[in-house]
Design an enzyme around this catalytic site. Sequence first.
Site, PDB file in Angstrom:
ATOM      1  N   GLU A 286       0.795  -1.190  -0.075  1.00 25.38           N
ATOM      2  CA  GLU A 286       0.126  -0.071  -0.116  1.00 25.38           C
ATOM      3  C   GLU A 286       0.898   1.206  -0.002  1.00 25.38           C
ATOM      4  O   GLU A 286       0.573   2.244  -0.739  1.00 25.38           O
ATOM      5  CB  GLU A 286      -0.799  -0.095   1.208  1.00 25.38           C
TER       6      GLU A 286
ATOM      7  N   ASP B  82      -8.797   6.291  -0.772  1.00 27.15           N
ATOM      8  CA  ASP B  82      -7.677   6.909  -1.507  1.00 27.15           C
ATOM      9  C   ASP B  82      -8.171   7.720  -2.890  1.00 27.15           C
ATOM     10  O   ASP B  82      -9.323   8.054  -2.902  1.00 27.15           O
ATOM     11  CB  ASP B  82      -6.644   6.024  -2.241  1.00 27.15           C
TER      12      ASP B  82
ATOM     13  N   TYR C   5      -6.013   6.373   5.212  1.00 22.79           N
ATOM     14  CA  TYR C   5      -6.065   5.311   4.067  1.00 22.79           C
ATOM     15  C   TYR C   5      -5.166   4.070   4.341  1.00 22.79           C
ATOM     16  O   TYR C   5      -5.861   3.041   4.092  1.00 22.79           O
ATOM     17  CB  TYR C   5      -5.466   5.898   2.700  1.00 22.79           C
TER      18      TYR C   5
END
Length: 604
Positions: A262, A363, A345
Amino acid sequence: MKYDNITSGTFLERPNRFIAYVEIDGKREKVHVKNTGRCRELLTAGATVFLEKSGKEGRSTAYDLIAVQKGNRLINMDSQAPNRVVEEWLYQKSLFPDLVLLRPETTYGKSRFDFYLETSSDKIFMEVKGVTLEQEDIVSFPDAPSERAVKHVEELIQAVEKGYQAYLLFVIQMKDVRFFRPNWQTQPEFAKSLERAAAAGVKILAYDCEVTKDELRIGTQVPVCLSYLSEMPEPLLDWYDRNRRILPWREEPQPYRVWVSEIMLQQTRVEAVKPYFERFMQKLPDIPSLACAQEKELLKLWEGLGYYNRVRNLQAAAVQIMEEYQGRMPEEYEELLKLKGIGSYTAGAVASIAYGRAVPAVDGNVLRVVSRLIREEGEITGTDVKQRMWEQLMQVIPKDRPGDFNQAMMEIGATVCIPNGMPHCTECPLQFMCQAYQQDCVSDYPKKAAKKGRKTEKKTMLLIQDENKVVLKKRPAKGLLSGMYEFPALEGYQSSEQVLSYLKEMGLKTVRIMELNEAKHIFSHIEWHMKGFLIKVDELEPKGEQLKKEGWLFVDTVEAGEQYPIPSALTAYAKHLDLKIGSQKVRENWRKKDETVIDSNSLL
Ligand code: SF4
Protein backbone atom coordinates in the site's frame (compact mmCIF):
# COMPACT_ATOMS: atom_id res chain seq x y z
CA MET A 1 -51.39 -7.80 18.03
CA LYS A 2 -53.68 -10.67 17.08
CA TYR A 3 -55.93 -11.32 14.08
CA ASP A 4 -59.09 -13.44 14.27
CA ASN A 5 -60.60 -15.86 11.76
CA ILE A 6 -57.52 -16.24 9.59
CA THR A 7 -57.72 -18.20 6.39
CA SER A 8 -55.27 -18.73 3.53
CA GLY A 9 -55.68 -18.37 -0.21
CA THR A 10 -53.87 -17.96 -3.51
CA PHE A 11 -53.40 -14.49 -4.93
CA LEU A 12 -54.83 -14.01 -8.42
CA GLU A 13 -54.85 -10.31 -9.36
CA ARG A 14 -55.22 -6.76 -8.07
CA PRO A 15 -57.29 -4.53 -10.33
CA ASN A 16 -56.84 -1.46 -8.13
CA ARG A 17 -55.09 -0.38 -4.90
CA PHE A 18 -57.94 -1.44 -2.62
CA ILE A 19 -59.23 -4.62 -4.21
CA ALA A 20 -57.70 -7.98 -5.08
CA TYR A 21 -58.98 -11.35 -6.22
CA VAL A 22 -57.90 -14.41 -4.26
CA GLU A 23 -58.79 -18.05 -4.62
CA ILE A 24 -60.12 -19.34 -1.30
CA ASP A 25 -61.29 -22.94 -1.01
CA GLY A 26 -61.48 -23.18 -4.82
CA LYS A 27 -63.62 -20.04 -5.14
CA ARG A 28 -62.58 -16.67 -6.63
CA GLU A 29 -63.18 -14.10 -3.90
CA LYS A 30 -63.02 -10.31 -4.07
CA VAL A 31 -61.00 -9.13 -1.03
CA HIS A 32 -59.95 -5.85 0.54
CA VAL A 33 -56.20 -5.08 0.48
CA LYS A 34 -55.15 -3.43 3.73
CA ASN A 35 -52.23 -1.70 2.09
CA THR A 36 -52.55 1.04 -0.47
CA GLY A 37 -48.86 0.84 -1.41
CA ARG A 38 -47.64 -0.63 -4.66
CA CYS A 39 -46.63 -4.03 -3.16
CA ARG A 40 -45.80 -5.23 -6.69
CA GLU A 41 -42.98 -7.46 -5.42
CA LEU A 42 -45.31 -9.07 -2.87
CA LEU A 43 -48.57 -9.64 -4.66
CA THR A 44 -47.52 -11.89 -7.48
CA ALA A 45 -49.89 -14.37 -9.12
CA GLY A 46 -49.85 -17.67 -7.26
CA ALA A 47 -48.49 -16.25 -3.96
CA THR A 48 -49.92 -17.68 -0.75
CA VAL A 49 -51.77 -14.97 1.16
CA PHE A 50 -53.45 -14.82 4.55
CA LEU A 51 -56.76 -13.09 5.09
CA GLU A 52 -58.87 -12.09 8.05
CA LYS A 53 -62.57 -12.76 7.70
CA SER A 54 -64.51 -9.60 8.39
CA GLY A 55 -67.36 -9.82 10.83
CA LYS A 56 -68.95 -6.61 9.58
CA GLU A 57 -72.29 -6.69 7.89
CA GLY A 58 -72.87 -4.96 4.58
CA ARG A 59 -69.26 -4.91 3.33
CA SER A 60 -68.69 -5.58 -0.34
CA THR A 61 -65.68 -7.73 0.56
CA ALA A 62 -65.74 -10.48 3.16
CA TYR A 63 -61.97 -10.63 3.73
CA ASP A 64 -59.01 -8.32 4.49
CA LEU A 65 -55.71 -9.38 2.97
CA ILE A 66 -53.12 -9.01 5.75
CA ALA A 67 -50.04 -11.13 4.99
CA VAL A 68 -48.21 -12.75 2.11
CA GLN A 69 -45.66 -15.53 1.86
CA LYS A 70 -42.53 -14.43 -0.07
CA GLY A 71 -40.04 -17.29 -0.31
CA ASN A 72 -39.41 -18.50 3.25
CA ARG A 73 -40.57 -15.23 4.72
CA LEU A 74 -44.02 -14.24 5.89
CA ILE A 75 -44.62 -10.52 5.38
CA ASN A 76 -47.40 -8.66 7.11
CA MET A 77 -48.78 -6.01 4.72
CA ASP A 78 -51.54 -4.52 6.82
CA SER A 79 -50.81 -0.78 6.69
CA GLN A 80 -52.76 -0.11 9.90
CA ALA A 81 -50.84 -2.75 11.83
CA PRO A 82 -47.58 -0.82 12.48
CA ASN A 83 -49.30 1.90 14.50
CA ARG A 84 -51.30 -0.62 16.48
CA VAL A 85 -48.34 -2.84 17.19
CA VAL A 86 -46.17 0.13 18.18
CA GLU A 87 -48.85 1.40 20.55
CA GLU A 88 -48.93 -1.98 22.32
CA TRP A 89 -45.16 -2.07 22.43
CA LEU A 90 -44.84 1.47 23.80
CA TYR A 91 -47.38 0.70 26.52
CA GLN A 92 -45.13 -2.20 27.53
CA LYS A 93 -42.42 0.47 28.13
CA SER A 94 -40.12 -1.38 25.77
CA LEU A 95 -38.62 1.77 24.27
CA PHE A 96 -39.07 4.23 27.12
CA PRO A 97 -38.98 2.51 30.52
CA ASP A 98 -39.96 5.79 32.24
CA LEU A 99 -42.97 6.47 30.00
CA VAL A 100 -45.64 8.51 31.79
CA LEU A 101 -47.97 9.55 28.96
CA LEU A 102 -48.87 8.10 25.57
CA ARG A 103 -51.34 9.80 23.25
CA PRO A 104 -51.97 8.50 19.71
CA GLU A 105 -52.83 10.80 16.78
CA THR A 106 -51.81 14.16 18.17
CA THR A 107 -52.09 17.50 16.42
CA TYR A 108 -49.43 20.11 17.08
CA GLY A 109 -49.76 23.36 15.17
CA LYS A 110 -50.34 22.32 11.58
CA SER A 111 -48.72 18.93 12.08
CA ARG A 112 -50.33 15.68 13.00
CA PHE A 113 -48.09 13.05 14.58
CA ASP A 114 -48.77 9.36 15.14
CA PHE A 115 -47.84 9.59 18.83
CA TYR A 116 -47.14 12.12 21.51
CA LEU A 117 -45.26 10.74 24.52
CA GLU A 118 -43.90 12.03 27.76
CA THR A 119 -41.23 10.43 29.85
CA SER A 120 -39.94 11.68 33.18
CA SER A 121 -37.56 13.98 31.31
CA ASP A 122 -38.74 14.43 27.70
CA LYS A 123 -41.68 15.39 25.52
CA ILE A 124 -41.61 13.35 22.35
CA PHE A 125 -43.31 13.29 18.95
CA MET A 126 -43.16 10.07 16.98
CA GLU A 127 -44.02 9.06 13.42
CA VAL A 128 -44.34 5.41 12.45
CA LYS A 129 -43.83 3.97 8.96
CA GLY A 130 -44.51 0.39 7.98
CA VAL A 131 -41.96 -1.27 5.71
CA THR A 132 -42.81 -4.16 3.40
CA LEU A 133 -40.31 -3.71 0.55
CA GLU A 134 -37.49 -6.25 0.78
CA GLN A 135 -34.75 -7.29 -1.58
CA GLU A 136 -31.79 -9.53 -0.75
CA ASP A 137 -32.63 -9.23 2.96
CA ILE A 138 -32.37 -5.43 2.81
CA VAL A 139 -35.53 -3.46 3.45
CA SER A 140 -36.33 0.01 2.17
CA PHE A 141 -39.01 2.68 2.22
CA PRO A 142 -41.06 3.95 0.43
CA ASP A 143 -42.02 1.51 -2.32
CA ALA A 144 -43.63 4.39 -4.24
CA PRO A 145 -43.01 8.16 -4.01
CA SER A 146 -44.84 9.71 -1.06
CA GLU A 147 -44.97 13.47 -0.56
CA ARG A 148 -46.70 12.89 2.76
CA ALA A 149 -43.74 10.92 4.04
CA VAL A 150 -41.37 13.81 3.22
CA LYS A 151 -43.75 16.25 4.92
CA HIS A 152 -43.83 14.11 8.08
CA VAL A 153 -40.04 14.07 8.26
CA GLU A 154 -39.91 17.85 7.87
CA GLU A 155 -42.45 18.21 10.69
CA LEU A 156 -40.28 16.07 12.97
CA ILE A 157 -37.33 18.36 12.20
CA GLN A 158 -39.46 21.37 13.16
CA ALA A 159 -40.45 19.64 16.40
CA VAL A 160 -36.78 19.22 17.30
CA GLU A 161 -36.17 22.89 16.52
CA LYS A 162 -38.91 23.73 19.02
CA GLY A 163 -37.25 21.74 21.77
CA TYR A 164 -39.06 18.39 21.52
CA GLN A 165 -37.52 14.98 21.05
CA ALA A 166 -38.56 13.47 17.74
CA TYR A 167 -38.55 9.83 16.62
CA LEU A 168 -39.11 8.28 13.24
CA LEU A 169 -39.77 4.59 13.73
CA PHE A 170 -39.70 2.18 10.79
CA VAL A 171 -41.63 -0.98 11.56
CA ILE A 172 -40.33 -3.71 9.33
CA GLN A 173 -43.26 -6.05 8.88
CA MET A 174 -41.10 -9.16 8.63
CA LYS A 175 -38.16 -10.89 10.33
CA ASP A 176 -34.49 -11.59 9.57
CA VAL A 177 -33.41 -8.59 7.54
CA ARG A 178 -29.89 -7.18 7.39
CA PHE A 179 -30.56 -3.47 7.51
CA PHE A 180 -32.99 -0.71 6.60
CA ARG A 181 -32.27 2.01 4.07
CA PRO A 182 -34.32 4.74 2.40
CA ASN A 183 -35.30 3.95 -1.17
CA TRP A 184 -32.95 6.27 -3.07
CA GLN A 185 -34.11 4.99 -6.44
CA THR A 186 -37.81 5.56 -5.90
CA GLN A 187 -37.75 8.80 -3.95
CA PRO A 188 -34.41 10.53 -3.41
CA GLU A 189 -36.19 13.50 -1.77
CA PHE A 190 -37.34 11.27 1.07
CA ALA A 191 -33.83 9.82 1.50
CA LYS A 192 -32.35 13.32 1.60
CA SER A 193 -34.97 14.45 4.10
CA LEU A 194 -33.88 11.57 6.37
CA GLU A 195 -30.27 12.74 6.16
CA ARG A 196 -31.40 16.25 7.12
CA ALA A 197 -33.50 14.85 9.94
CA ALA A 198 -30.65 12.76 11.35
CA ALA A 199 -28.35 15.80 11.20
CA ALA A 200 -31.01 17.89 12.99
CA GLY A 201 -31.27 15.36 15.82
CA VAL A 202 -34.34 13.32 14.85
CA LYS A 203 -33.80 9.75 16.05
CA ILE A 204 -34.34 7.30 13.21
CA LEU A 205 -34.92 3.73 14.36
CA ALA A 206 -35.98 0.50 12.69
CA TYR A 207 -37.40 -2.64 14.34
CA ASP A 208 -38.31 -5.90 12.71
CA CYS A 209 -41.39 -7.93 13.65
CA GLU A 210 -42.27 -11.46 14.60
CA VAL A 211 -44.89 -12.35 11.99
CA THR A 212 -47.20 -15.33 12.06
CA LYS A 213 -50.36 -15.76 10.04
CA ASP A 214 -52.48 -14.44 12.90
CA GLU A 215 -50.11 -12.28 14.93
CA LEU A 216 -47.67 -9.37 14.68
CA ARG A 217 -45.19 -8.34 17.40
CA ILE A 218 -42.27 -5.90 17.47
CA GLY A 219 -39.01 -7.87 17.36
CA THR A 220 -35.46 -6.56 17.50
CA GLN A 221 -33.72 -3.39 16.38
CA VAL A 222 -32.33 -3.38 12.84
CA PRO A 223 -29.42 -1.17 11.65
CA VAL A 224 -30.41 1.93 9.69
CA CYS A 225 -28.19 2.97 6.82
CA LEU A 226 -29.07 6.38 5.42
CA SER A 227 -26.21 6.59 2.95
CA TYR A 228 -26.94 6.61 -0.76
CA LEU A 229 -23.96 4.32 -1.09
CA SER A 230 -25.80 1.48 0.61
CA GLU A 231 -26.86 0.39 -2.88
CA MET A 232 -23.27 -0.22 -3.80
CA PRO A 233 -21.68 -3.21 -2.00
CA GLU A 234 -23.47 -6.11 -3.67
CA PRO A 235 -23.01 -5.22 -7.34
CA LEU A 236 -19.50 -3.99 -6.60
CA LEU A 237 -18.39 -7.20 -4.88
CA ASP A 238 -20.04 -9.28 -7.56
CA TRP A 239 -18.05 -7.36 -10.19
CA TYR A 240 -14.86 -7.69 -8.14
CA ASP A 241 -15.24 -11.46 -7.86
CA ARG A 242 -15.34 -11.68 -11.63
CA ASN A 243 -12.74 -9.03 -12.51
CA ARG A 244 -10.14 -8.82 -9.74
CA ARG A 245 -6.54 -8.74 -10.87
CA ILE A 246 -4.12 -11.30 -9.45
CA LEU A 247 -1.54 -9.31 -7.52
CA PRO A 248 1.28 -10.69 -5.36
CA TRP A 249 0.20 -8.88 -2.18
CA ARG A 250 -3.44 -9.77 -2.76
CA GLU A 251 -2.88 -13.52 -2.88
CA GLU A 252 -0.97 -13.56 0.42
CA PRO A 253 -2.47 -10.68 2.39
CA GLN A 254 -0.24 -10.81 5.49
CA PRO A 255 -0.13 -7.49 7.34
CA TYR A 256 3.50 -6.69 6.44
CA ARG A 257 2.97 -7.42 2.75
CA VAL A 258 -0.27 -5.42 2.62
CA TRP A 259 1.38 -2.50 4.38
CA VAL A 260 4.47 -2.38 2.14
CA SER A 261 2.39 -2.76 -1.02
CA GLU A 262 0.00 0.00 0.00
CA ILE A 263 2.86 2.39 0.70
CA MET A 264 4.47 1.53 -2.64
CA LEU A 265 1.15 1.94 -4.48
CA GLN A 266 0.70 5.52 -3.29
CA GLN A 267 1.39 7.70 -6.35
CA THR A 268 2.56 4.64 -8.32
CA ARG A 269 0.82 2.34 -10.78
CA VAL A 270 0.24 -1.32 -9.95
CA GLU A 271 2.33 -2.60 -12.85
CA ALA A 272 5.30 -0.44 -11.86
CA VAL A 273 5.09 -1.59 -8.25
CA LYS A 274 5.02 -5.36 -8.86
CA PRO A 275 8.78 -5.92 -9.45
CA TYR A 276 9.74 -3.48 -6.70
CA PHE A 277 7.48 -5.30 -4.29
CA GLU A 278 8.95 -8.73 -5.05
CA ARG A 279 12.51 -7.43 -4.71
CA PHE A 280 11.70 -5.64 -1.46
CA MET A 281 10.15 -8.79 0.00
CA GLN A 282 13.19 -10.85 -0.96
CA LYS A 283 15.65 -8.44 0.65
CA LEU A 284 13.56 -7.35 3.64
CA PRO A 285 11.02 -10.12 4.21
CA ASP A 286 9.70 -9.01 7.58
CA ILE A 287 9.39 -6.17 10.05
CA PRO A 288 12.67 -6.90 11.95
CA SER A 289 14.73 -6.90 8.73
CA LEU A 290 13.11 -3.62 7.63
CA ALA A 291 13.77 -2.04 11.01
CA CYS A 292 17.49 -2.95 10.83
CA ALA A 293 18.17 -2.08 7.16
CA GLN A 294 20.82 0.53 6.24
CA GLU A 295 19.52 3.77 4.76
CA LYS A 296 21.54 3.30 1.58
CA GLU A 297 20.04 -0.16 1.02
CA LEU A 298 16.53 1.13 1.67
CA LEU A 299 16.86 4.00 -0.76
CA LYS A 300 18.38 1.67 -3.34
CA LEU A 301 15.37 -0.66 -3.05
CA TRP A 302 13.10 2.35 -3.52
CA GLU A 303 15.19 3.94 -6.29
CA GLY A 304 12.84 4.98 -9.10
CA LEU A 305 9.62 4.83 -7.05
CA GLY A 306 10.07 8.44 -5.92
CA TYR A 307 8.65 10.08 -2.79
CA TYR A 308 11.52 8.66 -0.79
CA ASN A 309 10.11 9.78 2.54
CA ARG A 310 7.68 6.91 2.15
CA VAL A 311 10.43 4.35 2.67
CA ARG A 312 12.06 6.32 5.49
CA ASN A 313 8.69 6.42 7.27
CA LEU A 314 8.19 2.74 6.54
CA GLN A 315 11.40 1.99 8.39
CA ALA A 316 10.61 4.39 11.25
CA ALA A 317 7.25 2.62 11.69
CA ALA A 318 8.98 -0.78 11.63
CA VAL A 319 11.24 0.42 14.47
CA GLN A 320 8.14 1.65 16.33
CA ILE A 321 6.47 -1.76 15.89
CA MET A 322 9.58 -3.50 17.23
CA GLU A 323 9.81 -1.19 20.24
CA GLU A 324 6.15 -0.63 21.12
CA TYR A 325 4.24 -3.61 19.71
CA GLN A 326 6.67 -6.51 20.31
CA GLY A 327 7.36 -6.74 16.59
CA ARG A 328 3.73 -7.46 15.64
CA MET A 329 1.83 -5.05 13.47
CA PRO A 330 -1.18 -3.66 15.37
CA GLU A 331 -4.60 -4.83 14.18
CA GLU A 332 -6.84 -1.92 15.02
CA TYR A 333 -7.33 1.12 12.78
CA GLU A 334 -6.68 3.60 15.62
CA GLU A 335 -3.43 1.85 16.62
CA LEU A 336 -2.22 1.69 13.02
CA LEU A 337 -2.77 5.44 12.74
CA LYS A 338 -0.14 5.94 15.46
CA LEU A 339 2.59 4.53 13.23
CA LYS A 340 4.86 6.87 11.30
CA GLY A 341 3.76 7.39 7.71
CA ILE A 342 0.43 5.61 8.18
CA GLY A 343 -2.56 7.83 7.52
CA SER A 344 -6.25 7.08 7.34
CA TYR A 345 -6.02 5.36 3.94
CA THR A 346 -3.19 2.96 4.79
CA ALA A 347 -4.61 2.22 8.24
CA GLY A 348 -7.96 1.38 6.63
CA ALA A 349 -6.33 -0.79 3.96
CA VAL A 350 -4.19 -2.81 6.43
CA ALA A 351 -6.97 -3.13 9.02
CA SER A 352 -9.52 -4.31 6.44
CA ILE A 353 -7.41 -6.41 4.07
CA ALA A 354 -5.07 -8.04 6.57
CA TYR A 355 -7.27 -8.16 9.68
CA GLY A 356 -10.85 -8.08 8.34
CA ARG A 357 -11.82 -4.92 10.21
CA ALA A 358 -14.81 -3.07 8.71
CA VAL A 359 -13.19 0.30 8.09
CA PRO A 360 -12.94 2.15 4.76
CA ALA A 361 -9.74 2.96 2.88
CA VAL A 362 -10.30 6.18 0.98
CA ASP A 363 -7.64 6.98 -1.61
CA GLY A 364 -7.79 9.13 -4.75
CA ASN A 365 -9.48 6.32 -6.70
CA VAL A 366 -12.23 5.93 -4.14
CA LEU A 367 -12.75 9.69 -3.87
CA ARG A 368 -13.14 9.93 -7.62
CA VAL A 369 -15.65 7.07 -7.87
CA VAL A 370 -17.76 8.28 -4.96
CA SER A 371 -17.69 11.89 -6.12
CA ARG A 372 -19.16 10.74 -9.46
CA LEU A 373 -21.70 8.43 -7.84
CA ILE A 374 -23.14 11.15 -5.61
CA ARG A 375 -22.17 14.22 -7.67
CA GLU A 376 -20.10 15.65 -4.86
CA GLU A 377 -19.84 19.41 -5.36
CA GLY A 378 -17.09 19.97 -2.79
CA GLU A 379 -13.43 20.01 -3.80
CA ILE A 380 -12.16 16.49 -3.68
CA THR A 381 -8.94 17.44 -1.93
CA GLY A 382 -10.78 19.10 0.96
CA THR A 383 -10.51 17.24 4.27
CA ASP A 384 -14.21 17.82 4.98
CA VAL A 385 -15.21 16.07 1.72
CA LYS A 386 -12.86 13.19 2.44
CA GLN A 387 -14.18 12.86 5.97
CA ARG A 388 -17.78 12.90 4.72
CA MET A 389 -17.10 10.18 2.19
CA TRP A 390 -15.25 8.12 4.80
CA GLU A 391 -18.30 8.35 7.06
CA GLN A 392 -20.67 7.36 4.26
CA LEU A 393 -18.53 4.38 3.35
CA MET A 394 -18.27 3.42 7.01
CA GLN A 395 -22.06 3.02 7.00
CA VAL A 396 -22.08 0.64 4.05
CA ILE A 397 -18.84 -1.37 4.21
CA PRO A 398 -19.89 -5.01 4.54
CA LYS A 399 -18.71 -6.58 7.78
CA ASP A 400 -18.15 -9.95 6.15
CA ARG A 401 -15.91 -8.68 3.30
CA PRO A 402 -14.40 -5.30 4.23
CA GLY A 403 -11.01 -5.98 2.61
CA ASP A 404 -12.57 -7.08 -0.66
CA PHE A 405 -14.92 -4.10 -0.60
CA ASN A 406 -12.02 -1.65 -0.22
CA GLN A 407 -9.97 -3.37 -2.89
CA ALA A 408 -12.98 -3.46 -5.20
CA MET A 409 -13.41 0.30 -4.79
CA MET A 410 -9.73 0.90 -5.58
CA GLU A 411 -9.87 -1.54 -8.49
CA ILE A 412 -12.89 0.01 -10.10
CA GLY A 413 -11.26 3.43 -9.75
CA ALA A 414 -8.06 2.18 -11.36
CA THR A 415 -9.59 0.20 -14.22
CA VAL A 416 -13.14 1.44 -14.94
CA CYS A 417 -13.83 4.83 -13.40
CA ILE A 418 -10.43 6.04 -14.53
CA PRO A 419 -8.83 9.40 -13.74
CA ASN A 420 -7.72 10.62 -17.14
CA GLY A 421 -9.92 10.37 -20.18
CA MET A 422 -13.50 9.12 -20.17
CA PRO A 423 -14.40 6.41 -17.67
CA HIS A 424 -15.67 3.09 -19.03
CA CYS A 425 -19.26 3.58 -17.86
CA THR A 426 -20.69 0.85 -20.08
CA GLU A 427 -18.62 -1.71 -18.14
CA CYS A 428 -19.38 -0.26 -14.74
CA PRO A 429 -21.46 -2.25 -12.24
CA LEU A 430 -22.42 1.01 -10.48
CA GLN A 431 -23.85 2.70 -13.54
CA PHE A 432 -27.41 2.08 -12.28
CA MET A 433 -26.81 4.38 -9.31
CA CYS A 434 -24.26 6.81 -10.73
CA GLN A 435 -25.73 10.30 -10.63
CA ALA A 436 -23.00 11.80 -12.81
CA TYR A 437 -23.64 9.16 -15.47
CA GLN A 438 -27.39 9.58 -15.28
CA GLN A 439 -27.10 13.37 -15.59
CA ASP A 440 -24.55 13.00 -18.41
CA CYS A 441 -21.92 15.08 -16.62
CA VAL A 442 -19.25 12.52 -15.74
CA SER A 443 -16.41 14.76 -16.85
CA ASP A 444 -17.51 17.49 -14.38
CA TYR A 445 -16.49 15.29 -11.44
CA PRO A 446 -14.52 15.17 -9.24
CA LYS A 447 -14.34 18.90 -8.55
CA LYS A 448 -10.76 20.00 -8.16
CA ALA A 449 -9.14 23.27 -7.12
CA ALA A 450 -7.02 24.89 -9.83
CA LYS A 451 -3.49 23.58 -9.50
CA LYS A 452 -0.82 25.96 -8.33
CA GLY A 453 1.91 26.46 -10.93
CA ARG A 454 5.13 24.51 -10.34
CA LYS A 455 8.41 26.21 -9.67
CA THR A 456 11.07 25.64 -12.30
CA GLU A 457 14.74 25.06 -11.52
CA LYS A 458 17.37 25.09 -14.26
CA LYS A 459 20.48 23.00 -13.73
CA THR A 460 23.59 21.96 -15.60
CA MET A 461 24.49 18.37 -14.74
CA LEU A 462 28.17 17.40 -14.90
CA LEU A 463 28.84 13.75 -15.65
CA ILE A 464 32.51 13.62 -14.78
CA GLN A 465 34.55 10.45 -15.16
CA ASP A 466 38.11 9.29 -15.53
CA GLU A 467 39.15 5.81 -16.64
CA ASN A 468 37.42 3.94 -13.80
CA LYS A 469 35.39 6.24 -11.69
CA VAL A 470 32.52 8.60 -11.85
CA VAL A 471 31.74 11.56 -9.59
CA LEU A 472 28.66 11.42 -7.37
CA LYS A 473 27.47 13.74 -4.65
CA LYS A 474 25.11 13.00 -1.78
CA ARG A 475 22.10 15.28 -1.50
CA PRO A 476 21.39 17.00 1.83
CA ALA A 477 19.71 15.01 4.62
CA LYS A 478 16.53 17.08 4.40
CA GLY A 479 14.32 18.20 1.52
CA LEU A 480 13.74 16.91 -1.99
CA LEU A 481 15.43 13.55 -2.69
CA SER A 482 17.23 13.76 0.64
CA GLY A 483 20.03 11.24 1.09
CA MET A 484 20.02 10.22 -2.60
CA TYR A 485 23.10 10.50 -4.85
CA GLU A 486 23.37 12.70 -7.93
CA PHE A 487 25.93 14.16 -10.32
CA PRO A 488 27.54 17.47 -9.41
CA ALA A 489 25.45 20.28 -10.86
CA LEU A 490 25.75 23.99 -11.53
CA GLU A 491 22.79 26.28 -11.12
CA GLY A 492 21.20 27.59 -14.33
CA TYR A 493 22.14 26.69 -17.89
CA GLN A 494 25.92 26.98 -18.34
CA SER A 495 27.87 27.00 -21.57
CA SER A 496 30.74 24.57 -22.25
CA GLU A 497 33.22 27.45 -21.70
CA GLN A 498 31.73 28.18 -18.29
CA VAL A 499 31.86 24.47 -17.38
CA LEU A 500 35.49 24.18 -18.51
CA SER A 501 36.44 27.18 -16.47
CA TYR A 502 34.65 25.73 -13.43
CA LEU A 503 36.46 22.41 -13.82
CA LYS A 504 39.74 24.24 -14.09
CA GLU A 505 39.01 26.07 -10.86
CA MET A 506 38.38 22.70 -9.26
CA GLY A 507 41.86 21.65 -10.42
CA LEU A 508 40.69 19.11 -12.99
CA LYS A 509 42.25 18.64 -16.41
CA THR A 510 39.51 18.06 -18.99
CA VAL A 511 40.38 15.65 -21.76
CA ARG A 512 37.03 15.72 -23.56
CA ILE A 513 33.67 17.45 -23.12
CA MET A 514 30.42 16.67 -24.91
CA GLU A 515 27.18 18.58 -24.57
CA LEU A 516 24.13 16.33 -24.00
CA ASN A 517 20.44 16.81 -24.80
CA GLU A 518 18.24 18.78 -22.48
CA ALA A 519 15.98 16.81 -20.13
CA LYS A 520 13.09 17.60 -17.85
CA HIS A 521 11.79 15.93 -14.68
CA ILE A 522 8.52 16.88 -13.03
CA PHE A 523 8.09 16.50 -9.29
CA SER A 524 4.77 17.31 -7.61
CA HIS A 525 5.65 20.94 -6.91
CA ILE A 526 8.83 21.61 -8.87
CA GLU A 527 10.26 20.96 -12.31
CA TRP A 528 13.90 20.39 -13.06
CA HIS A 529 14.94 21.63 -16.48
CA MET A 530 18.38 20.20 -17.13
CA LYS A 531 21.18 20.33 -19.60
CA GLY A 532 24.23 18.15 -19.20
CA PHE A 533 27.86 17.61 -20.16
CA LEU A 534 29.67 14.32 -20.41
CA ILE A 535 33.20 15.13 -19.27
CA LYS A 536 36.29 12.98 -19.37
CA VAL A 537 39.13 14.14 -17.10
CA ASP A 538 42.64 12.72 -16.98
CA GLU A 539 42.60 11.65 -13.33
CA LEU A 540 40.31 12.35 -10.37
CA GLU A 541 42.30 11.01 -7.46
CA PRO A 542 45.19 13.57 -7.25
CA LYS A 543 42.66 16.30 -6.56
CA GLY A 544 40.78 14.03 -4.21
CA GLU A 545 41.09 15.89 -0.95
CA GLN A 546 39.99 19.25 -2.32
CA LEU A 547 37.08 17.76 -4.24
CA LYS A 548 35.93 15.62 -1.36
CA LYS A 549 35.50 18.81 0.62
CA GLU A 550 32.90 19.76 -1.97
CA GLY A 551 31.13 16.54 -1.12
CA TRP A 552 32.30 14.80 -4.30
CA LEU A 553 32.69 11.02 -4.18
CA PHE A 554 34.70 9.03 -6.69
CA VAL A 555 32.78 5.86 -7.23
CA ASP A 556 33.53 2.85 -9.36
CA THR A 557 31.12 3.06 -12.30
CA VAL A 558 29.66 -0.44 -11.81
CA GLU A 559 29.30 0.12 -8.06
CA ALA A 560 27.56 3.46 -8.69
CA GLY A 561 24.79 1.69 -10.59
CA GLU A 562 24.46 -1.21 -8.19
CA GLN A 563 24.84 0.28 -4.75
CA TYR A 564 24.13 4.01 -4.83
CA PRO A 565 20.52 5.20 -4.83
CA ILE A 566 20.27 7.65 -7.73
CA PRO A 567 16.93 9.32 -8.44
CA SER A 568 15.19 8.45 -11.69
CA ALA A 569 15.08 12.21 -12.39
CA LEU A 570 18.60 11.64 -13.69
CA THR A 571 17.83 8.65 -15.91
CA ALA A 572 18.32 10.68 -19.11
CA TYR A 573 21.95 11.41 -18.12
CA ALA A 574 22.83 8.22 -16.22
CA LYS A 575 22.53 6.21 -19.42
CA HIS A 576 25.55 8.10 -20.85
CA LEU A 577 27.62 6.47 -18.11
CA ASP A 578 25.94 3.10 -18.63
CA LEU A 579 24.27 3.39 -15.24
CA LYS A 580 20.91 1.66 -15.15
CA ILE A 581 18.93 3.19 -12.37
CA GLY A 582 15.47 3.19 -10.89
CA SER A 583 12.55 1.49 -12.53
CA GLN A 584 14.52 0.79 -15.71
CA LYS A 585 16.92 -1.44 -13.80
CA VAL A 586 14.21 -3.15 -11.74
CA ARG A 587 12.22 -3.88 -14.87
CA GLU A 588 15.24 -5.34 -16.68
CA ASN A 589 16.13 -7.57 -13.73
CA TRP A 590 12.52 -8.64 -13.54
CA ARG A 591 12.46 -9.52 -17.21
CA LYS A 592 15.70 -11.49 -16.80
CA LYS A 593 14.14 -13.39 -13.91
CA ASP A 594 11.14 -14.26 -16.05
CA GLU A 595 13.38 -15.33 -18.90
CA THR A 596 15.41 -17.54 -16.55
CA VAL A 597 12.28 -19.30 -15.41
CA ILE A 598 11.22 -19.94 -18.97
CA ASP A 599 14.71 -21.23 -19.89
CA SER A 600 14.95 -23.60 -16.97
CA ASN A 601 11.47 -24.92 -17.65
CA SER A 602 12.36 -25.62 -21.25
CA LEU A 603 15.28 -27.78 -20.10
CA LEU A 604 13.04 -30.14 -18.15
FE1 SF4 B 1 -17.58 6.05 -12.91
FE2 SF4 B 1 -19.10 5.84 -15.10
FE3 SF4 B 1 -19.25 4.01 -13.17
FE4 SF4 B 1 -20.20 6.45 -12.78
S1 SF4 B 1 -20.95 4.93 -14.27
S2 SF4 B 1 -18.96 5.26 -11.35
S3 SF4 B 1 -18.71 7.68 -13.91
S4 SF4 B 1 -17.47 4.44 -14.48
